[in-house]
Scaffold this motif. Structure first.
Motif, short mmCIF file in Angstrom:
data_model
loop_
_atom_site.label_atom_id
_atom_site.label_comp_id
_atom_site.label_asym_id
_atom_site.label_seq_id
_atom_site.Cartn_x
_atom_site.Cartn_y
_atom_site.Cartn_z
N HIS A 138 0.69 -1.20 -0.08
CA HIS A 138 -0.16 0.09 0.06
C HIS A 138 0.66 1.11 0.07
O HIS A 138 0.53 2.18 -0.62
N PRO A 139 2.08 1.36 0.68
CA PRO A 139 2.84 2.65 0.62
C PRO A 139 3.31 2.65 -0.65
O PRO A 139 3.40 3.92 -1.24
N ALA A 140 3.70 1.61 -1.43
CA ALA A 140 4.39 1.73 -2.68
C ALA A 140 3.04 2.20 -3.54
O ALA A 140 3.53 2.96 -4.65
N LEU A 141 1.87 1.72 -3.54
CA LEU A 141 0.76 2.24 -4.40
C LEU A 141 0.58 3.66 -4.02
O LEU A 141 0.18 4.59 -5.13
N ALA A 142 0.85 4.22 -2.88
CA ALA A 142 0.37 5.77 -2.74
C ALA A 142 1.65 6.62 -3.31
O ALA A 142 1.11 7.43 -3.92
N ARG A 143 2.81 5.87 -3.43
CA ARG A 143 3.91 6.51 -4.13
C ARG A 143 3.84 6.66 -5.62
O ARG A 143 3.89 7.53 -6.10
N VAL A 144 3.15 5.52 -6.15
CA VAL A 144 2.78 5.38 -7.75
C VAL A 144 1.94 6.45 -7.85
O VAL A 144 2.02 7.30 -8.97
N ASN A 145 0.89 6.33 -7.14
CA ASN A 145 -0.29 7.56 -7.39
C ASN A 145 0.24 8.90 -7.37
O ASN A 145 -0.09 9.81 -8.14
N LEU A 146 1.11 9.26 -6.43
CA LEU A 146 1.72 10.67 -6.21
C LEU A 146 2.71 10.83 -7.52
O LEU A 146 2.48 11.98 -8.09
N LEU A 147 3.39 9.86 -7.84
CA LEU A 147 4.43 10.07 -8.95
C LEU A 147 3.75 10.12 -10.25
O LEU A 147 4.12 11.22 -11.15
N THR A 148 2.61 9.44 -10.53
CA THR A 148 1.93 9.44 -11.75
C THR A 148 1.26 10.86 -12.03
O THR A 148 1.00 11.37 -13.26
N THR A 149 1.12 11.71 -11.01
CA THR A 149 0.37 12.93 -11.17
C THR A 149 1.39 14.21 -11.31
O THR A 149 1.03 15.23 -11.56
N HIS A 150 2.51 13.71 -11.11
CA HIS A 150 3.90 14.76 -11.08
C HIS A 150 4.83 14.36 -12.09
O HIS A 150 5.77 15.51 -12.47
N CYS A 151 4.85 13.30 -12.70
CA CYS A 151 5.93 13.11 -13.63
C CYS A 151 5.34 12.56 -15.33
O CYS A 151 4.09 12.39 -15.03
N ARG A 152 6.29 12.59 -16.00
CA ARG A 152 5.93 12.00 -17.48
C ARG A 152 5.16 10.60 -17.22
O ARG A 152 3.98 10.22 -17.85
N ASP A 153 6.14 9.77 -16.71
CA ASP A 153 5.66 8.22 -16.89
C ASP A 153 6.68 7.53 -15.70
O ASP A 153 7.45 8.03 -15.35
N LEU A 154 5.94 6.41 -15.63
CA LEU A 154 6.83 5.48 -14.68
C LEU A 154 7.26 4.36 -15.48
O LEU A 154 6.51 3.92 -16.38
N ARG A 155 8.28 3.41 -14.87
CA ARG A 155 8.75 2.26 -15.35
C ARG A 155 8.95 1.47 -14.21
O ARG A 155 9.38 1.81 -13.17
N ARG A 156 8.74 0.14 -14.37
CA ARG A 156 8.74 -0.81 -13.36
C ARG A 156 9.53 -1.94 -14.11
O ARG A 156 8.78 -2.79 -14.84
N LEU A 157 10.87 -2.30 -13.90
CA LEU A 157 11.62 -3.24 -14.58
C LEU A 157 11.88 -4.41 -13.75
O LEU A 157 12.35 -5.38 -14.10
#
Length: 230
Positions: A132-151
Protein backbone atom coordinates in the motif's frame (compact mmCIF):
# COMPACT_ATOMS: atom_id res chain seq x y z
CA UNK A 1 12.65 -14.74 0.35
CA UNK A 2 10.48 -14.75 -2.76
CA UNK A 3 10.74 -16.94 -5.85
CA UNK A 4 14.27 -18.10 -5.16
CA UNK A 5 15.70 -20.49 -7.73
CA UNK A 6 18.64 -22.84 -7.86
CA UNK A 7 20.30 -20.17 -9.99
CA UNK A 8 20.23 -17.68 -7.08
CA UNK A 9 22.06 -20.10 -4.81
CA UNK A 10 24.44 -21.35 -7.50
CA UNK A 11 25.44 -17.80 -8.42
CA UNK A 12 25.93 -16.92 -4.77
CA UNK A 13 28.11 -19.98 -4.16
CA UNK A 14 30.33 -19.27 -7.16
CA UNK A 15 30.82 -15.62 -6.24
CA UNK A 16 31.35 -16.17 -2.52
CA UNK A 17 33.81 -19.02 -3.03
CA UNK A 18 35.85 -16.91 -5.45
CA UNK A 19 36.00 -14.00 -3.01
CA UNK A 20 36.81 -16.18 -0.01
CA UNK A 21 39.64 -17.86 -1.88
CA UNK A 22 41.40 -14.57 -2.69
CA UNK A 23 40.32 -12.23 0.13
CA UNK A 24 40.40 -14.47 3.16
CA UNK A 25 39.88 -11.66 5.69
CA UNK A 26 37.01 -9.90 3.91
CA UNK A 27 33.40 -10.11 4.98
CA UNK A 28 30.57 -10.98 2.60
CA UNK A 29 26.98 -9.75 2.74
CA UNK A 30 24.88 -11.61 0.18
CA UNK A 31 21.12 -11.52 -0.24
CA UNK A 32 20.51 -15.26 -0.16
CA UNK A 33 22.47 -15.95 3.04
CA UNK A 34 21.40 -13.12 5.34
CA UNK A 35 18.51 -12.80 7.74
CA UNK A 36 18.11 -9.08 6.99
CA UNK A 37 18.85 -8.07 10.57
CA UNK A 38 21.44 -5.30 10.58
CA UNK A 39 23.93 -4.59 13.32
CA UNK A 40 26.57 -1.92 12.93
CA UNK A 41 29.48 -4.37 13.21
CA UNK A 42 28.34 -6.18 10.05
CA UNK A 43 29.54 -3.24 7.97
CA UNK A 44 32.95 -2.81 9.62
CA UNK A 45 36.14 -3.47 7.67
CA UNK A 46 36.28 -4.66 4.05
CA UNK A 47 32.90 -6.05 3.02
CA UNK A 48 31.61 -7.44 -0.28
CA UNK A 49 27.92 -6.68 -0.83
CA UNK A 50 26.35 -9.01 -3.37
CA UNK A 51 23.05 -9.62 -5.08
CA UNK A 52 23.79 -12.82 -7.02
CA UNK A 53 20.59 -12.52 -9.06
CA UNK A 54 18.58 -9.31 -8.97
CA UNK A 55 15.30 -9.71 -10.83
CA UNK A 56 14.77 -13.42 -10.17
CA UNK A 57 11.18 -13.37 -11.44
CA UNK A 58 12.37 -11.81 -14.71
CA UNK A 59 15.03 -14.50 -14.99
CA UNK A 60 12.48 -17.26 -14.42
CA UNK A 61 10.13 -15.73 -17.01
CA UNK A 62 12.92 -15.28 -19.58
CA UNK A 63 12.66 -11.49 -19.38
CA UNK A 64 16.00 -9.74 -19.93
CA UNK A 65 16.02 -7.36 -16.95
CA UNK A 66 18.05 -9.27 -14.38
CA UNK A 67 21.58 -8.70 -13.14
CA UNK A 68 24.43 -9.71 -10.87
CA UNK A 69 25.50 -6.90 -8.55
CA UNK A 70 28.75 -6.74 -6.57
CA UNK A 71 30.38 -3.97 -4.55
CA UNK A 72 33.30 -3.66 -2.15
CA UNK A 73 32.96 -1.34 0.83
CA UNK A 74 35.31 -0.49 3.67
CA UNK A 75 33.67 0.61 6.92
CA UNK A 76 30.46 1.36 5.04
CA UNK A 77 32.05 3.41 2.26
CA UNK A 78 31.65 1.88 -1.22
CA UNK A 79 34.76 1.99 -3.39
CA UNK A 80 33.96 -0.15 -6.44
CA UNK A 81 30.67 -1.38 -7.85
CA UNK A 82 29.76 -3.65 -10.75
CA UNK A 83 26.34 -4.51 -12.21
CA UNK A 84 26.31 -7.09 -15.00
CA UNK A 85 23.13 -7.73 -16.98
CA UNK A 86 23.97 -10.68 -19.27
CA UNK A 87 20.80 -10.78 -21.38
CA UNK A 88 21.03 -7.04 -21.99
CA UNK A 89 24.72 -7.34 -22.88
CA UNK A 90 25.79 -4.55 -20.53
CA UNK A 91 28.23 -4.24 -17.65
CA UNK A 92 28.21 -1.12 -15.52
CA UNK A 93 31.21 -0.23 -13.37
CA UNK A 94 31.73 2.61 -10.92
CA UNK A 95 34.96 3.50 -9.12
CA UNK A 96 34.93 6.00 -6.28
CA UNK A 97 36.41 9.21 -7.66
CA UNK A 98 36.98 7.54 -11.03
CA UNK A 99 33.63 7.92 -12.80
CA UNK A 100 31.20 5.35 -14.19
CA UNK A 101 31.25 3.27 -17.35
CA UNK A 102 28.97 1.00 -19.34
CA UNK A 103 30.79 -1.56 -21.48
CA UNK A 104 33.93 0.55 -20.89
CA UNK A 105 32.32 3.72 -22.26
CA UNK A 106 32.01 6.61 -19.83
CA UNK A 107 28.43 7.47 -18.88
CA UNK A 108 26.66 10.49 -17.42
CA UNK A 109 23.18 11.26 -16.17
CA UNK A 110 20.72 13.04 -18.42
CA UNK A 111 20.56 16.55 -16.99
CA UNK A 112 16.81 17.06 -16.90
CA UNK A 113 15.33 20.09 -15.15
CA UNK A 114 11.60 19.42 -15.14
CA UNK A 115 9.98 16.77 -12.93
CA UNK A 116 6.77 16.90 -14.98
CA UNK A 117 8.70 15.58 -18.00
CA UNK A 118 10.75 12.99 -16.11
CA UNK A 119 10.53 9.22 -16.57
CA UNK A 120 10.98 7.53 -13.20
CA UNK A 121 11.59 3.93 -12.20
CA UNK A 122 10.00 2.40 -9.12
CA UNK A 123 9.05 -0.96 -7.64
CA UNK A 124 7.03 -2.83 -5.05
CA UNK A 125 7.89 -5.02 -2.11
CA UNK A 126 7.26 -8.75 -2.41
CA UNK A 127 5.73 -8.49 1.06
CA UNK A 128 2.06 -7.86 0.30
CA UNK A 129 1.61 -6.05 3.61
CA UNK A 130 4.00 -3.36 2.35
CA UNK A 131 2.34 -2.83 -1.02
CA UNK A 132 0.00 0.00 0.00
CA UNK A 133 2.75 2.59 0.68
CA UNK A 134 4.24 1.75 -2.72
CA UNK A 135 0.86 2.25 -4.40
CA UNK A 136 0.50 5.62 -2.67
CA UNK A 137 3.94 6.54 -4.05
CA UNK A 138 2.87 5.50 -7.55
CA UNK A 139 -0.30 7.58 -7.35
CA UNK A 140 1.72 10.59 -6.29
CA UNK A 141 4.38 10.18 -8.96
CA UNK A 142 1.99 9.58 -11.85
CA UNK A 143 0.37 12.96 -11.27
CA UNK A 144 3.70 14.80 -11.18
CA UNK A 145 5.98 13.11 -13.73
CA UNK A 146 5.70 12.13 -17.36
CA UNK A 147 5.66 8.35 -16.84
CA UNK A 148 6.77 5.47 -14.64
CA UNK A 149 8.68 2.28 -15.36
CA UNK A 150 8.78 -0.90 -13.32
CA UNK A 151 11.48 -3.21 -14.64
CA UNK A 152 11.72 -5.30 -11.43
CA UNK A 153 15.50 -5.07 -11.20
CA UNK A 154 16.45 -1.95 -9.21
CA UNK A 155 20.17 -2.44 -9.73
CA UNK A 156 19.56 -1.97 -13.46
CA UNK A 157 17.12 0.90 -12.91
CA UNK A 158 19.70 2.89 -10.95
CA UNK A 159 22.30 2.18 -13.63
CA UNK A 160 19.75 3.47 -16.15
CA UNK A 161 19.66 6.70 -14.16
CA UNK A 162 23.45 6.78 -14.43
CA UNK A 163 23.30 6.40 -18.20
CA UNK A 164 20.38 8.79 -18.77
CA UNK A 165 17.79 6.19 -19.73
CA UNK A 166 15.77 7.04 -16.64
CA UNK A 167 15.67 10.37 -14.83
CA UNK A 168 15.20 8.87 -11.35
CA UNK A 169 14.46 5.74 -9.39
CA UNK A 170 12.79 5.45 -5.99
CA UNK A 171 11.59 2.60 -3.80
CA UNK A 172 12.52 0.82 -0.56
CA UNK A 173 15.49 -1.46 -1.11
CA UNK A 174 18.21 -3.45 0.68
CA UNK A 175 21.99 -2.83 0.89
CA UNK A 176 22.74 -5.29 -1.93
CA UNK A 177 20.37 -3.38 -4.23
CA UNK A 178 22.03 0.00 -3.74
CA UNK A 179 25.70 -0.64 -2.94
CA UNK A 180 27.02 -1.05 -6.49
CA UNK A 181 24.28 0.74 -8.42
CA UNK A 182 24.27 3.71 -6.02
CA UNK A 183 28.01 4.24 -6.49
CA UNK A 184 27.67 3.90 -10.27
CA UNK A 185 24.86 6.46 -10.32
CA UNK A 186 26.73 8.95 -8.14
CA UNK A 187 29.90 8.61 -10.19
CA UNK A 188 27.81 9.37 -13.29
CA UNK A 189 26.51 12.57 -11.69
CA UNK A 190 23.34 11.44 -9.93
CA UNK A 191 22.39 12.32 -6.37
CA UNK A 192 21.14 9.73 -3.90
CA UNK A 193 19.18 10.45 -0.75
CA UNK A 194 16.34 9.15 1.40
CA UNK A 195 12.77 10.22 2.00
CA UNK A 196 13.06 9.41 5.70
CA UNK A 197 15.91 9.29 8.16
CA UNK A 198 18.69 6.73 7.82
CA UNK A 199 18.88 4.23 10.73
CA UNK A 200 22.00 4.53 12.86
CA UNK A 201 22.91 0.88 12.32
CA UNK A 202 23.24 1.16 8.51
CA UNK A 203 25.88 3.26 6.69
CA UNK A 204 24.41 5.99 4.50
CA UNK A 205 25.66 4.52 1.22
CA UNK A 206 24.25 1.09 2.05
CA UNK A 207 20.81 2.19 3.19
CA UNK A 208 18.15 1.43 0.59
CA UNK A 209 15.05 2.30 2.64
CA UNK A 210 12.98 4.88 0.71
CA UNK A 211 15.96 5.69 -1.47
CA UNK A 212 15.80 8.38 -4.14
CA UNK A 213 18.32 8.31 -6.98
CA UNK A 214 17.94 11.12 -9.49
CA UNK A 215 19.75 13.48 -11.77
CA UNK A 216 20.59 16.78 -10.04
CA UNK A 217 18.06 18.79 -12.05
CA UNK A 218 15.04 17.11 -10.47
CA UNK A 219 16.41 15.61 -7.24
CA UNK A 220 15.28 18.34 -4.83
CA UNK A 221 11.82 18.65 -6.35
CA UNK A 222 11.33 14.88 -6.37
CA UNK A 223 12.52 14.45 -2.79
CA UNK A 224 10.24 17.26 -1.58
CA UNK A 225 7.30 15.67 -3.39
CA UNK A 226 7.89 12.26 -1.84
CA UNK A 227 8.32 13.76 1.63
CA UNK A 228 5.03 15.63 1.26
CA UNK A 229 3.07 12.38 1.60
CA UNK A 230 4.64 11.49 4.95
Amino acid sequence: MFALTSADFAAEQIICEAIATIYTNHGILSEESTDGVWTKDIFEGPLWIIDPLDGTVNYVRCLPHFAISMAIAVDGVVWVGNVHAPDLGVTYVGVRGGGARCNNEQIHVHRFETLSEAVIGTGFSHDKEKVHPALARVNLLTTHCRDLRRLVAPTIDMCYVASGRLDAHTESLAPWDVAASGLIAREAGAITGHVGSVPANIPLELCGEEIVCANPGIFDELLSLLRSRN
